[in-house]
Design an enzyme around this catalytic site. Structure first.
Site, PDB file in Angstrom:
ATOM      1  N   GLY A  20       0.769  -1.241   0.033  1.00 49.76           N
ATOM      2  CA  GLY A  20       0.015   0.011  -0.047  1.00 49.76           C
ATOM      3  C   GLY A  20       0.736   1.228  -0.006  1.00 49.76           C
ATOM      4  O   GLY A  20       0.572   2.345   0.533  1.00 49.76           O
TER       5      GLY A  20
ATOM      6  N   GLY B  78       1.695   2.757  -2.637  1.00 44.95           N
ATOM      7  CA  GLY B  78       1.553   3.763  -3.564  1.00 44.95           C
ATOM      8  C   GLY B  78       2.286   3.101  -5.007  1.00 44.95           C
ATOM      9  O   GLY B  78       2.708   4.189  -5.818  1.00 44.95           O
ATOM     10  N   SER B  79       2.211   2.098  -5.257  1.00 47.73           N
ATOM     11  CA  SER B  79       3.044   1.438  -6.409  1.00 47.73           C
ATOM     12  C   SER B  79       2.505   2.081  -7.862  1.00 47.73           C
ATOM     13  O   SER B  79       3.232   2.368  -8.719  1.00 47.73           O
ATOM     14  CB  SER B  79       3.347  -0.144  -6.363  1.00 47.73           C
ATOM     15  OG  SER B  79       2.121  -0.604  -6.243  1.00 47.73           O
ATOM     16  N   SER B  80       1.020   1.913  -7.987  1.00 45.35           N
ATOM     17  CA  SER B  80       0.467   2.451  -9.188  1.00 45.35           C
ATOM     18  C   SER B  80       0.923   3.962  -9.339  1.00 45.35           C
ATOM     19  O   SER B  80       1.184   4.255 -10.691  1.00 45.35           O
ATOM     20  CB  SER B  80      -1.258   2.297  -8.862  1.00 45.35           C
ATOM     21  OG  SER B  80      -1.496   1.118  -8.430  1.00 45.35           O
TER      22      SER B  80
ATOM     23  N   ALA C 262       3.443   5.759  -8.322  1.00 45.97           N
ATOM     24  CA  ALA C 262       4.813   5.702  -8.680  1.00 45.97           C
ATOM     25  C   ALA C 262       5.270   5.143  -9.942  1.00 45.97           C
ATOM     26  O   ALA C 262       6.224   5.999 -10.640  1.00 45.97           O
ATOM     27  CB  ALA C 262       5.618   5.207  -7.559  1.00 45.97           C
TER      28      ALA C 262
ATOM     29  N   ASP D 252      -1.366  10.447  -3.797  1.00 46.35           N
ATOM     30  CA  ASP D 252      -0.285   9.679  -3.839  1.00 46.35           C
ATOM     31  C   ASP D 252       0.393   9.908  -5.252  1.00 46.35           C
ATOM     32  O   ASP D 252       1.804   9.787  -5.170  1.00 46.35           O
ATOM     33  CB  ASP D 252      -0.751   8.100  -4.160  1.00 46.35           C
ATOM     34  CG  ASP D 252      -2.088   8.054  -4.855  1.00 46.35           C
ATOM     35  OD1 ASP D 252      -2.645   8.908  -5.546  1.00 46.35           O
ATOM     36  OD2 ASP D 252      -2.597   6.834  -4.996  1.00 46.35           O
TER      37      ASP D 252
END
Ligand code: MEV
Length: 320
Positions: A105, A107-109, A111, A152
Site C-alpha cells: 500500500g 502507492g506503487s500504481s 509511482a 499519491d
C-alpha cells in the site's frame, strides 16, 4: 535509454476525507519504482515488469484498457495519455523495477505512472512542470481505477512531505527535518478502490454523520500541520490517535490494524494510526527514540516492521 524513478508514499493524516476535498498530509518514502524506456525501430511497444511477472508483453495502444493484463495498465495508460497529449507515436521498450512490494500500500500504481511519464518526457525532450506531470499522472490513475484523490500522485511527483487538498488545487511542501516513525505491515493486501467505493455507499445512507467525521478529520489535519512546524511530537501522536479513532468509526480499520495500533501505543508510542485506505496494508506509529525498539518488537510480534525513511526525493532522472 532513459531511466526515471519515483518514490512510494505513506499517508500521515487525512485519508478518505481527502477524497471529498478535505486536506491530507503525505510523505514520500525511500522505496522507489523505476521505469527505463528506449525507442524501438519498429512500432512495437513492449513492457517488462519482472517484479510482477510480466515478460515481453506487447501492447497495442488502440486496444481497450480492460483487455490489458492488470499489471501493465498504469504503464499502458501513462504512455497512451502522454502520446495523445503531445501528438507522439513511437515503438518503445519499457522495463519497470520496484524496490517494494505492491502489496504494502505504498502507492506503487502512482509511482510507476509518474516514473513512466518522467522517462517519456526526457526521452522525447518535452519539458513538463511538476504540475503538468501531476495532472497527467492523476488523469492516468483515474482512467485506470476510477477513484482516488490524487495525493499519491502528488507524493510521487513532488516528494518530501506535502499538505494536499482538493484534487491538487493546493500542494504545499511542509518543512520536516525528521519524523521518528515506525511502519508496521499487517500482512494483508487492502483493495483501495473497493474501500473507497464502499465508504461512498455508506455515505449515501449516513451522509450527515460521515460528513461530520470528515470535518473533524479536517480539523485534525490543520492542527497536525501546525504541530509539524513546531516539531511537537507528543501532540502529533495525539492527532494520530484522534485520526485513527475516526477512521475506525468510518469502518475502514480491521482487527489486524487495531492490534498493531494498540500494542504500539501500549509500549510507549506517542500515537499510532492506520495509514492509507485501511482494511490491511500498513499502520504508522510516532515514537520517542528510547521506545523505538520496544515498539518494533511488538509490531514484529503481530505483523512486520517495514524499514522506511520519510521525506524522500520526488520523481527524478537516474543517471546510470
Ligand atoms: C488511500 O491510500 C487513501 C485514500 O484516501 C484514497 C485516496 O485518497 O485516493 C483512501
Amino acid at each position: 535509454m532513459v531511466k526515471a524513478s519515483a518514490p512510494g508514499k505513506l499517508m500521515l493524516f487525512g485519508e478518505h476525507a481527502v477524497v471529498y476535498g478535505k486536506p491530507c498530509i503525505v510523505t514520500a518514502v525511500d522505496h522507489r519504482i523505476s521505469a527505463s524506456i528506449e525507442e524501438r525501430k519498429d512500432k512495437k511497444i513492449i513492457i517488462n515488469a519482472p517484479d510482477v511477472g510480466i515478460k515481453n508483453c506487447e501492447i497495442d495502444l488502440n486496444e481497450n484498457l480492460e483487455n490489458q493484463p492488470k499489471e501493465v495498465r498504469f504503464v499502458f495508460q501513462a504512455i497512451k495519455n502522454f502520446f495523445d497529449k503531445y501528438g507522439i507515436s513511437s515503438g518503445l521498450e519499457v522495463t519497470t523495477k520496484s524496490e517494494f512490494s505492491s502489496r504494502l500500500g505504498f502507492g506503487s500504481s502512482s509511482a510507476v505512472t509518474v516514473a513512466t511519464l518522467k522517462a517519456l518526457s526526457e526521452l522525447f525532450s518535452i519539458k513538463m512542470s511538476n504540475k503538468e506531470m501531476f495532472d497527467l499522472g492523476y488523469k492516468t490513475v483515474l482512467d485506470v481505477q476510477g477513484v482516488g484523490s490524487g495525493f499519491d500522485v502528488a507524493a510521487a511527483v513532488y516528494g518530501e512531505t506535502i499538505y494536499f487538498r482538493n484534487k491538487g488545487e493546493v500542494i504545499e511542501k511542509l518543512k520536516i527535518d525528521s519524523l521518528p516513525l515506525v511502519v508496521g505491515y499487517t500482512g494483508i493486501k487492502a483493495d483501495t478502490p473497493t474501500l473507497v467505493k464502499n465508504l461512498a455507499k455508506k455515505r449515501e445512507l449516513y451522509k450527515l454523520i460521515i460528513d461530520r467525521i470528515f470535518e473533524k478529520i479536517e480539523t485534525i489535519v490543520e492542527n497536525a500541520k501546525i504541530f509539524f512546524s513546531e516539531k511537537h511530537f507528543p501532540a502529533l501522536g495525539e492527532m494520530m490517535n484522534f485520526n485513527h479513532g475516526l477512521l475506525n468509526a468510518l469502518g475502514v480499520s480491521c482487527k489486524e490494524l487495531e492490534i498493531l495500533v494498540h500494542t504500539a501505543r501500549s509500549v510507549g508510542a506517542y500515537g499510532a494510526k492506520l495509514s492509507g485506505a485501511g482494511g490491511g496494508d500498513c499502520m504508522i506509529a510516532l515514537v520517542p527514540e528510547e521506545k523505538k525498539e520496544d515498539v518494533e518488537k511488538v509490531i514484529n510480534k503481530y505483523g512486520k516492521v517495514i524499514p522506511a525513511k520519510v521525506n524522500a526525493e520526488g520523481v527524478r532522472i537516474e543517471n546510470e
